[in-house]
Design an enzyme around this catalytic site. Structure first.
Site, short mmCIF file in Angstrom:
data_model
loop_
_atom_site.label_atom_id
_atom_site.label_comp_id
_atom_site.label_asym_id
_atom_site.label_seq_id
_atom_site.Cartn_x
_atom_site.Cartn_y
_atom_site.Cartn_z
N ARG A 16 34.53 -1.71 -10.56
CA ARG A 16 34.91 -2.09 -9.34
C ARG A 16 33.36 -1.47 -8.35
O ARG A 16 32.63 -2.34 -8.38
CB ARG A 16 36.00 -1.73 -8.63
CG ARG A 16 36.37 -2.66 -7.22
CD ARG A 16 35.52 -2.20 -6.13
NE ARG A 16 36.07 -0.60 -5.69
CZ ARG A 16 35.28 0.09 -4.47
NH1 ARG A 16 34.35 -0.85 -4.06
NH2 ARG A 16 35.49 1.16 -4.36
N ASP A 17 33.51 -0.36 -8.07
CA ASP A 17 32.55 0.08 -6.82
C ASP A 17 31.16 0.06 -7.93
O ASP A 17 29.88 -0.28 -7.39
CB ASP A 17 32.69 1.67 -6.45
CG ASP A 17 32.05 1.84 -5.30
OD1 ASP A 17 31.27 1.42 -4.96
OD2 ASP A 17 32.28 2.85 -4.42
N HIS A 208 35.68 10.75 -2.59
CA HIS A 208 34.85 9.58 -3.05
C HIS A 208 33.39 9.69 -2.60
O HIS A 208 33.01 9.44 -1.34
CB HIS A 208 35.66 8.20 -2.25
CG HIS A 208 34.87 6.84 -2.73
ND1 HIS A 208 35.49 6.25 -3.77
CD2 HIS A 208 33.74 6.37 -2.24
CE1 HIS A 208 34.88 4.99 -3.90
NE2 HIS A 208 33.63 5.23 -3.00
N HIS A 210 29.59 9.10 -2.75
CA HIS A 210 28.20 8.58 -3.48
C HIS A 210 27.17 9.72 -3.66
O HIS A 210 27.25 10.73 -2.85
CB HIS A 210 27.92 7.39 -2.65
CG HIS A 210 28.73 6.21 -2.88
ND1 HIS A 210 28.46 5.11 -3.47
CD2 HIS A 210 30.13 6.00 -2.38
CE1 HIS A 210 29.38 4.24 -3.83
NE2 HIS A 210 30.47 4.69 -2.78
N CYS A 241 27.29 0.26 -2.19
CA CYS A 241 28.24 -0.90 -1.38
C CYS A 241 27.13 -2.04 -0.69
O CYS A 241 26.00 -1.44 -0.20
CB CYS A 241 28.82 -0.24 -0.22
SG CYS A 241 29.65 -1.36 0.74
N ASN A 250 28.18 5.76 -6.96
CA ASN A 250 29.03 7.02 -7.06
C ASN A 250 28.68 8.14 -8.00
O ASN A 250 27.74 8.06 -8.83
CB ASN A 250 30.60 6.73 -7.48
CG ASN A 250 31.09 5.57 -6.80
OD1 ASN A 250 30.82 4.46 -7.09
ND2 ASN A 250 31.91 6.02 -5.80
P1 HMG Z 1 37.28 -13.04 6.47
O1 HMG Z 1 37.73 -12.26 7.59
O2 HMG Z 1 37.40 -14.55 6.02
O3 HMG Z 1 35.59 -13.43 7.00
O4 HMG Z 1 37.05 -12.12 5.16
P2 HMG Z 1 34.29 -13.47 6.19
O5 HMG Z 1 33.27 -14.33 6.94
O6 HMG Z 1 33.68 -12.11 5.81
O7 HMG Z 1 34.61 -14.24 4.76
C1 HMG Z 1 35.00 -15.64 4.81
C2 HMG Z 1 35.28 -16.21 3.50
O8 HMG Z 1 36.14 -15.44 2.65
C3 HMG Z 1 36.12 -17.30 3.68
O9 HMG Z 1 35.59 -18.32 2.30
C4 HMG Z 1 37.39 -16.99 3.29
O10 HMG Z 1 38.46 -17.95 3.01
C5 HMG Z 1 37.23 -15.90 2.20
P3 HMG Z 1 34.12 -19.28 2.63
O11 HMG Z 1 34.69 -20.16 3.73
O12 HMG Z 1 33.17 -18.54 2.77
O13 HMG Z 1 34.09 -20.00 1.41
N1 HMG Z 1 38.16 -14.98 2.14
C6 HMG Z 1 38.60 -14.62 1.05
N2 HMG Z 1 38.18 -14.90 -0.38
C7 HMG Z 1 38.74 -14.20 -1.37
N3 HMG Z 1 39.55 -13.08 -1.23
C8 HMG Z 1 40.05 -12.65 -0.09
C9 HMG Z 1 39.54 -13.46 0.99
N4 HMG Z 1 39.56 -13.34 2.54
C10 HMG Z 1 39.00 -14.35 3.06
N5 HMG Z 1 40.75 -11.69 0.16
C11 HMG Z 1 36.94 -10.36 4.01
C12 HMG Z 1 37.13 -10.91 5.22
C13 HMG Z 1 37.32 -8.79 3.94
C14 HMG Z 1 37.73 -10.93 2.94
C15 HMG Z 1 35.31 -10.61 3.58
O14 HMG Z 1 34.60 -10.19 4.65
C16 HMG Z 1 34.99 -9.88 2.11
O15 HMG Z 1 35.24 -10.18 1.19
N6 HMG Z 1 34.12 -8.91 2.39
C17 HMG Z 1 33.81 -7.97 1.08
C18 HMG Z 1 34.36 -6.35 1.30
C19 HMG Z 1 34.07 -5.92 0.08
O16 HMG Z 1 34.40 -6.14 -1.03
N7 HMG Z 1 33.29 -4.60 0.40
C20 HMG Z 1 32.69 -3.72 -0.80
C21 HMG Z 1 34.15 -3.02 -1.12
S1 HMG Z 1 34.20 -1.46 0.06
C22 HMG Z 1 33.37 -0.22 -0.40
O17 HMG Z 1 32.66 -0.55 -1.42
C23 HMG Z 1 33.67 1.10 0.01
C24 HMG Z 1 34.52 1.87 -0.85
O18 HMG Z 1 33.96 2.11 -2.24
C25 HMG Z 1 34.54 3.35 -0.31
C26 HMG Z 1 33.22 3.94 0.30
O19 HMG Z 1 32.24 4.11 -0.90
O20 HMG Z 1 32.89 4.35 1.27
C27 HMG Z 1 35.88 1.43 -0.86
MG MG Z 2 32.23 3.58 -2.65
#
Ligand code: HMG
Ligand code: MG
Length: 302
Positions: A16-17, A208, A210, A241, A250
């Protein structure tokens, strides 16, 4: 000398990450092979996919199909990221029994990552956690930017502690503290964990880290000294990310395993098999393993 835990649980986040930020998008077949080879190497918790917008994170597209096709091994957990109720619906359709919800301790990062404020995100995640638990799913929590934010700079420890406590109160069985851009040093990590531990016991915290600044392994060690015994890591040091500019992968799982086993801390992971996976996945992505151990390790085949 301060005591170390007898054993550590590693949560492998490579599928995933690790993969979410690579230039090469892997097909589902190879993502499944990666997950299964990691399980065969002894990883018992493998974050396998993310139910997020495929427009925003194209490499995680197909996570429903992936989870439906995954041959689950007994004793192995396969959590997936869920940001909202749409994601939870997908997790349920995919047959997941564990999800990871994620929030950030920086408002700007929260907006960039999940298109909402911290308060909105916590409100959304509370609903997701309650629904998921009512459906019998285990819920893990993530909090990003625990030391600093790529947009806002230093993040106050009190904010991290308050939000970690909120995730804990939602019923997360553990809260993983994310140093998203890898800027933390062992000293800063210990101070942060000691502050958070006043609100959430270290037994329910994970680290976690990086490895952007090369502090990953040292930060794992430092967090262990503060009582944490669960760490996220990514095979071959894959990852980053997409919404945290400059963040690299990571800390590499094989580097962490080598350090832990050298300290007499049991991980249950076969280092030789893990290094083989690190080399294989790096070839698939047309890159070299970012870890020291994958470069240094001599197997029977070398
Ligand atoms: P939103 O509120 O709808 O707003 O989604 P948006 O404008 O960001 O996204 C819009 C689009 O997402 C729309 O579709 C929605 O229908 C769709 P479009 O009109 O563009 O075709 N949508 C979805 N599609 C699939 N699955 C869903 C979903 N929800 C809405 N669940 C949302 C908010 C969070 C979903 C969006 O902003 C998003 O997907 N963001 C990406 C988040 C992400 O994956 N980030 C990376 C992981 S976090 C990370 O890496 C940190 C971590 O490792 C810890 C660390 O290192 O600190 C965990
Ligand atoms: Mg991460």
């Amino acid at each position: 000398m301060q005591s170390l835990p007898a054993q550590v649980r590693i949560v492998e986040v490579g599928p995933r990450d690790g993969l979410q930020n690579e230039c090469v998008a892997l097909d589902i077949e190879r993502r499944l092979t990666l997950i299964d080879r990691l399980a065969a190497a002894g990883l018992a918790s493998i974050e396998s996919g993310a139910f997020v917008s495929p427009r925003r994170v194209p490499n995680m597209a197909g996570s429903v199909e992936l989870m439906q096709r995954l041959q689950r091994r007994a004793g192995v957990r396969y959590p997936c990221l869920v940001p909202n109720e749409t994601g939870l619906d997908a997790a349920l359709e995919a047959g997941c029994d564990e999800i990871a919800i994620f929030a950030a301790a920086s408002g700007t990062f929260s907006q960039r990552n999940t298109a909402c404020s911290i308060a909105e995100s916590m409100q959304r995640l509370g609903v997701v956690a309650a629904r998921a638990q009512a459906a019998g799913l285990r819920v893990r929590g993530y909090l990003s930017c625990i030391i600093g934010c790529p947009y806002e700079g230093p993040v106050p420890a009190a904010t991290v502690a308050t939000l970690a406590a909120e995730l804990d109160a939602m019923g997360c069985y553990e809260v993983s503290l994310g140093d998203t851009t890898g800027i933390g040093t062992p000293h800063a990590v210990r101070a942060l964990i000691d502050s958070v531990a006043a609100r959430v016991p270290p037994e329910r915290l994970a680290g976690h880290f990086h490895d952007t600044w090369g502090m990953g392994v040292a930060n794992v060690y430092a967090a262990m000294l503060s009582g944490v015994s669960v760490f996220d890591a990514s095979v071959a040091g894959l990852g980053g990310c997409p919404f945290a500019p400059g963040a690299s992968g990571n800390v590499a799982t094989e580097d962490v395993v080598y350090m832990l086993e050298g300290a007499g801390v049991h991980t249950g992971i076969d280092l030789g098999r893990l290094v083989d996976v690190a080399r294989w996945i790096s070839e698939q992505l047309d890159r070299k393993p970012a870890s020291h151990v994958a470069r240094a390790f001599k197997s029977g085949k070398d």
